[in-house]
Each structure stands twice: as C-alpha cells, then as structure tokens.
Design a protein around this motif. Structure first.
Motif, short mmCIF file in Angstrom:
data_model
loop_
_atom_site.label_atom_id
_atom_site.label_comp_id
_atom_site.label_asym_id
_atom_site.label_seq_id
_atom_site.Cartn_x
_atom_site.Cartn_y
_atom_site.Cartn_z
N ARG A 22 0.82 -1.21 0.00
CA ARG A 22 0.00 0.00 0.00
C ARG A 22 0.86 1.27 0.00
N GLU A 143 -19.23 -2.79 1.00
CA GLU A 143 -19.93 -3.72 0.12
C GLU A 143 -21.08 -4.37 0.88
N GLU A 162 -15.33 -2.15 3.71
CA GLU A 162 -14.84 -1.94 2.35
C GLU A 162 -13.68 -2.90 2.12
N ARG A 163 -13.69 -3.57 0.99
CA ARG A 163 -12.63 -4.53 0.69
C ARG A 163 -11.42 -3.78 0.11
N ALA A 165 -7.50 -4.17 -1.45
CA ALA A 165 -6.49 -5.06 -2.06
C ALA A 165 -6.96 -6.50 -2.08
N THR A 166 -8.24 -6.71 -2.24
CA THR A 166 -8.89 -8.02 -2.39
C THR A 166 -8.81 -8.92 -1.16
N ARG A 167 -8.10 -8.51 -0.10
CA ARG A 167 -7.91 -9.43 1.01
C ARG A 167 -8.14 -8.83 2.39
N ALA A 169 -10.62 -6.50 4.94
CA ALA A 169 -11.95 -5.92 5.16
C ALA A 169 -11.82 -4.75 6.12
N LEU A 201 -11.38 -12.98 4.38
CA LEU A 201 -10.75 -11.67 4.45
C LEU A 201 -10.17 -11.43 5.84
#
Length: 235
Positions: A22, A143, A162-163, A165-167, A169, A201
């Motif tokens: 990040r 989401e 909110e998710r 970097a796909t992994r 939460a 997550l």
C-alpha cells in the motif's frame, strides 16, 4: 489497543506485506527500527505509519529532508511534532490506531442485514450521528450486506466493510448517540467481522486514538494492534 504494536509485524507478516504494498516500501521496513521515507503519489498528502519502532512516512520528496531531521522518528505520529514540519495551513487527521483480527468469532444474535447505506431504515441513525461520525464509518463505500442492530422500530447501530487489495476488510461502525453504552455497536462490528472471516478476508479496524469507546470495541473483540497513523493534507 495500546502498547503491543512492536510485536504485531513479526507475528503476522501478511499485515506488513499489505502495508508494504500500500505504501510502496519493502516489508523489511516494518521489521527494523527507524524511519523509512517513500514518495506519496499525491503531492498534497503526507501519511505516517508507526508500528513499534518502525516508522514509514509517505510524502512528497521535497518534504523528506525536514521529516528526516525529526529528532525521534516515532514522534512523527504526534501532531505537536509533525505540524511544525508541514507547510503552513496543513490539516492533520489523527492520530488513529489500526488493528487486525486474527482469531475466530461467533456471530451475535439480533442482527439485521441491510443492502446498502442508502437503505431507508438507516435514515434515523444518519440523522442522529454527526456528519464526521457517518463519514468515519465509511458505510457508503461498504460492500453489501451491512449489519445493523435494531432498537425498537429504529436502527441503533450499523457496521460494514470496504474490501481493500482483495484481502482486507476495512470495518466501519456508527452508533446512534441515544443508544450508546449498550453494546450495539460492538455487536454490529462483530457481525461484520464474522462475515469478513467467512469470506476469507482479514478484518481491519481503524479508529481515532481519542475515541475510547471505539477502542474498547476493538479490544473486546480480540483485534490486535498493528500501528498508529497520522495523516496531513496540505493546503
């Protein structure tokens, strides 16, 4: 959520890897004491993250020299230290604490699932929360579903994530001030965190260091502290 940051990066390298990606720094930046400076993609933003003795600062390269001159790197997450190093008129946001849930949780009872932050059942909650509280909860970006605790005919607390970097939460919560102190915000966060774990997550909880009630929620649910952050927006 205090006093344990120095151990977290080594215990859970996936968290350090997430922040390294990040911020654009090596993972090793979180495994050794001292200051790591990286460029910030936005020239009018500064972001300081201190995890134990390691401090990573993302800022425009023009600011690196004055940041490097700080007598103690970890003090950069202190507004009194960072503010004099920023251009006049900079607005500071924080400090905030970030923690992660690495264990298991059971789902609480009495939770209502909502489709989104635009659900009309949230209208009363939104009216009674301050605009800052609603913004910090970040429910607009969450989401579906959201997780709400009712109190009579109204929704007293709501949480979602909110998710990232796909992994990860990134959890948020807001509680009606008329219903605080009853554990409703905690239950909403618990429900959202359980759902995140079911999806594989990593639940992340971030709150201002001054928000004692929010810090108690994180600690009571077993979130482990990772870092203290301080951000600046330059005028």
């Amino acid at each position: 959520m205090g006093g344990k940051e120095e151990r977290i990066g080594m215990k859970h390298p996936s968290v350090a890897a997430f922040w390294a990606e990040r911020l654009g720094c090596p993972v090793s930046a979180f495994e050794q004491p001292g200051l790591t400076l990286v460029p910030h993609p936005l020239r009018d933003r500064v972001f300081v993250l201190a995890s134990g003795a390691a401090v990573v600062v993302a800022a425009a390269e023009a600011l690196h020299a004055r940041l490097r001159a700080a007598t103690e790197a970890h003090a950069l997450v202190t507004p009194e230290v960072l503010r004099p190093l920023m251009p006049s008129g900079a607005r500071l946001i924080g400090p905030a604490r970030i923690a992660y849930l690495h264990g298991a949780l059971s789902a609480p009872d009495g939770i209502t699932r909502l489709g989104s932050a635009s659900d009309p059942r949230l209208r009363t909650l939104r009216e009674h929360a301050t605009s800052e509280e609603w913004e910090h909860a970040n429910l607009e970006a969450a989401e579906p579903p959201l997780f709400a605790c009712p109190a009579g005919e109204e929704i007293a607390a709501a949480s979602g994530f909110e998710r990232l970097a796909t992994r990860v939460a990134h959890l948020g919560v807001v509680t009606d001030p008329r219903h605080r102190g009853r554990g409703l915000g905690r239950a909403a966060v618990q429900a959202a965190a359980v759902h995140a774990l079911e999806l594989g997550l990593l639940p992340q909880y971030q709150t201002l260091a001054s928000n004692a009630a929010a810090l108690r929620i994180a600690e009571s649910l077993g979130f482990e502290p990772f870092a203290i952050t301080l951000a600046a927006r330059l005028s």
